[in-house]
Design an enzyme around this catalytic site. Structure first.
Site, PDB file in Angstrom:
ATOM      1  N   THR A 199      48.791  47.015  37.459  1.00  0.00           N
ATOM      2  CA  THR A 199      48.591  45.751  38.177  1.00  0.00           C
ATOM      3  C   THR A 199      49.142  44.621  37.308  1.00  0.00           C
ATOM      4  O   THR A 199      50.317  44.305  37.403  1.00  0.00           O
ATOM      5  CB  THR A 199      47.107  45.525  38.527  1.00  0.00           C
ATOM      6  OG1 THR A 199      46.301  45.707  37.347  1.00  0.00           O
ATOM      7  CG2 THR A 199      46.630  46.508  39.587  1.00  0.00           C
ATOM      8  N   LYS A 228      45.915  52.640  32.918  1.00  0.00           N
ATOM      9  CA  LYS A 228      46.295  51.274  33.235  1.00  0.00           C
ATOM     10  C   LYS A 228      45.143  50.357  32.883  1.00  0.00           C
ATOM     11  O   LYS A 228      43.973  50.753  32.849  1.00  0.00           O
ATOM     12  CB  LYS A 228      46.688  51.110  34.700  1.00  0.00           C
ATOM     13  CG  LYS A 228      45.604  51.356  35.730  1.00  0.00           C
ATOM     14  CD  LYS A 228      44.632  50.209  35.983  1.00  0.00           C
ATOM     15  CE  LYS A 228      45.350  48.935  36.351  1.00  0.00           C
ATOM     16  NZ  LYS A 228      44.331  47.834  36.532  1.00  0.00           N
ATOM     17  N   THR A 239      38.486  47.574  34.422  1.00  0.00           N
ATOM     18  CA  THR A 239      39.535  47.876  35.397  1.00  0.00           C
ATOM     19  C   THR A 239      40.494  48.728  34.659  1.00  0.00           C
ATOM     20  O   THR A 239      41.503  48.276  34.170  1.00  0.00           O
ATOM     21  CB  THR A 239      40.228  46.658  35.977  1.00  0.00           C
ATOM     22  OG1 THR A 239      39.297  45.945  36.718  1.00  0.00           O
ATOM     23  CG2 THR A 239      41.286  47.073  36.980  1.00  0.00           C
ATOM     24  N   GLU A 325      45.857  41.058  28.460  1.00  0.00           N
ATOM     25  CA  GLU A 325      46.494  39.919  29.118  1.00  0.00           C
ATOM     26  C   GLU A 325      46.680  38.764  28.141  1.00  0.00           C
ATOM     27  O   GLU A 325      45.722  38.200  27.626  1.00  0.00           O
ATOM     28  CB  GLU A 325      45.649  39.485  30.317  1.00  0.00           C
ATOM     29  CG  GLU A 325      45.687  40.505  31.439  1.00  0.00           C
ATOM     30  CD  GLU A 325      44.680  40.257  32.529  1.00  0.00           C
ATOM     31  OE1 GLU A 325      44.846  40.848  33.598  1.00  0.00           O
ATOM     32  OE2 GLU A 325      43.722  39.492  32.309  1.00  0.00           O
ATOM     33  N   ASN A 464      44.983  34.977  34.711  1.00  0.00           N
ATOM     34  CA  ASN A 464      43.803  35.148  35.550  1.00  0.00           C
ATOM     35  C   ASN A 464      43.590  33.997  36.523  1.00  0.00           C
ATOM     36  O   ASN A 464      42.998  34.180  37.587  1.00  0.00           O
ATOM     37  CB  ASN A 464      42.572  35.366  34.672  1.00  0.00           C
ATOM     38  CG  ASN A 464      42.552  36.771  34.106  1.00  0.00           C
ATOM     39  OD1 ASN A 464      42.207  37.712  34.804  1.00  0.00           O
ATOM     40  ND2 ASN A 464      42.957  36.929  32.853  1.00  0.00           N
ATOM     41  N   THR A 469      47.296  34.717  43.452  1.00  0.00           N
ATOM     42  CA  THR A 469      48.432  33.998  44.012  1.00  0.00           C
ATOM     43  C   THR A 469      49.736  34.575  43.527  1.00  0.00           C
ATOM     44  O   THR A 469      50.777  34.228  44.021  1.00  0.00           O
ATOM     45  CB  THR A 469      48.368  32.510  43.619  1.00  0.00           C
ATOM     46  OG1 THR A 469      48.339  32.406  42.185  1.00  0.00           O
ATOM     47  CG2 THR A 469      47.131  31.862  44.200  1.00  0.00           C
TER      48      THR A 469
END
Length: 469
Positions: A199, A228, A239, A325, A464, A469
């Site tokens: 993702t 992942k 996640t 991230e 995040n 979007t």
């Protein structure tokens, strides 16, 4: 006319503002995936160019457009064996467990960890908090794969993506036969499958290796796995999806135990942001295609396979941290000389997820007070409960150091509760490294624990803030 001109000017201003935000986003993506979707140069070294994959297994990844805007990236993955497997899985402890978690847990219980043929995965939609319909959708994914395998009740299901949205289930199930037709055993097939489960990941996470077992020294066994995760990562699974396959003949009676042991020391010892997801699943499939003696409990083979699986899982888990991230650093938190392993794990976990520690690391600031602060409150009772005594942490016995990964000497920050005169220039050199270790010596016992984490950068907020979007 004036009203029309005003409307046009307003639209132009909005377009200009959107363009400015897009340019800022592009410029800020130093560590996360560029808007182009390419793998950042610094992360390419973690993507394998070849592999050694287990006999009897094949994989594929195809694009079906789970997200309507995704027209190119693979987003449905199949990993399967040419024969039934022993299987086990470890799942999230989040109370809002996603439909595929509920489905797969129930299937493994029903089948007694036997007779599993493969795993079907989609990215782009978590199928979490979707009610009865979501559970039916998970079942439809499994059924579509079962029909391809010529089996029934043989497929585990995983999903990852945005919570609270239903899957475009017809789009997925109608394309699963295409995913099945695309399956193969080459490195490219496995790598494409690993890409399909991503993702916000900036690179596909795939590892494979060979190993031997004591009872069959002439047999070469193989193990391969993909995972992942880049955000919403914290122990008790996050996640985070993982699929591990081996051609070793591991008994279904021991597979759950060896997987739990491995996960506790790998995937449950990493944190990116302290959030635990609804979808976490790590599954292990063993088809025995390489032959040899069955691996059962209380044997040298059991111990050997446990070591192989734990080391393998640790290496997979570390890739998730390296892809945190917006992360710029890979940080090992090691707590030693603890009164208990539980205390060591709790303290290491608290340090690893402290926003103040993580932002200091990003800022290359040797602010050891934040490390000490996290150590001090990690075992404190929750507000409203009686204040607890914490014999596991004795301030005058506590030591904190930075351990550089370039082989040079440790930098002592706190010695027996007393602050050292820190060489700020030396600290800056250590904090410039991509990899570093924080060592906490408690001096209250002989137990230890290790966690792996990363820093927080401005980019974490960008990713995040823009997620939906």
């Amino acid at each position: 006319m004036e009203s029309l001109n005003g409307c046009v000017l307003s639209q132009l201003r909005q377009s200009g503002a959107q363009l400015t935000r897009t340019l800022q986003k592009v410029q800020s993506r130093s560590y996360s995936a560029p808007v182009s979707g390419s793998i950042p140069a610094a992360k390419k070294k973690y993507v394998p160019t070849s592999g050694t994959y287990p006999l009897g297994f094949s994989a594929s990844g195809i694009n079906v457009g789970v997200k309507p805007k995704n027209t190119t990236k693979p987003d449905v993955c199949l990993v399967a064996s040419d024969r039934p497997c022993a299987a086990a899985a470890v799942f999230t402890k989040n109370k809002f467990q996603a439909a595929p978690v509920t489905f797969s847990r129930s299937l493994l219980q029903k089948k007694g960890n036997q007779g599993i043929q493969g795993v079907v995965v989609n990215s782009g939609c978590a199928n979490a908090v979707t009610g009865k319909g979501g559970l039916e959708d998970a079942g439809k994914m499994a059924q579509a794969a079962d029909e391809c395998f010529g089996q029934s009740e043989s497929t585990l299901v995983m999903s990852t993506g945005v919570i609270g949205q239903r899957l475009p289930i017809e789009k997925i199930t109608s394309n699963i036969p295409r995913a099945h037709k695309a399956m193969g055993s080459s490195h490219d097939h496995w790598l494409t499958a690993a890409k399909a489960i991503c993702t916000t990941d900036t690179f596909p996470k795939l590892i494979s290796r060979s190993f031997k077992l004591p009872s069959s020294p002439s047999v070469e066994y193989r193990i391969a796995g993909m995972t992942k995760g880049a955000g919403m990562i914290h122990p008790n699974m996050a996640t985070l999806l993982g699929i591990i396959a081996t051609d070793a003949p591991v008994s279904s009676t021991v597979l759950p135990a060896v997987l739990k042991h491995a996960v506790d020391r790998s995937f449950n010892s990493i944190t990116i942001d302290g959030d635990t997801s609804t979808n976490d699943t790590v599954a292990l499939l063993a088809n025995g295609a390489a032959g040899g003696k069955e691996v059962v409990a209380n044997t040298p083979d059991y111990d050997a396979f446990q070591t192989v699986l734990t080391d393998f899982s640790t290496d997979l888990a570390k890739l998730i941290v390296r892809d945190g991230e917006g992360a710029t650093k890979f940080v090992t938190i090691r707590v030693v000389e603890a009164a208990s392993e539980e205390a060591a794990r709790k303290i290491a976990s608290t340090i690893a997820r402290s926003p103040l520690v993580k932002t200091a690391l990003y800022g290359k600031d040797a602010n050891w007070g934040r490390i000490l602060c996290a150590t001090g409150y990690s075992l404190v009772s929750e507000p409203g409960l009686p204040v607890n005594d914490i014999p596991e942490v004795v301030p005058e016995k506590t030591n904190v150091s930075f351990i550089p990964t370039d082989g040079t000497a440790e930098l002592k920050l706190l010695v027996n509760g007393e602050p050292e005169q820190v060489d700020e220039a030396r600290a800056a050199e250590i904090l410039e490294l991509e990899d570093l270790e924080i060592l906490v010596r408690l001096g209250t016992g002989d137990k230890q624990a290790t966690y792996w984490t990363c820093d927080y950068s401005h980019e974490y907020i960008t990713i995040n803030g823009d997620y939906r979007t």
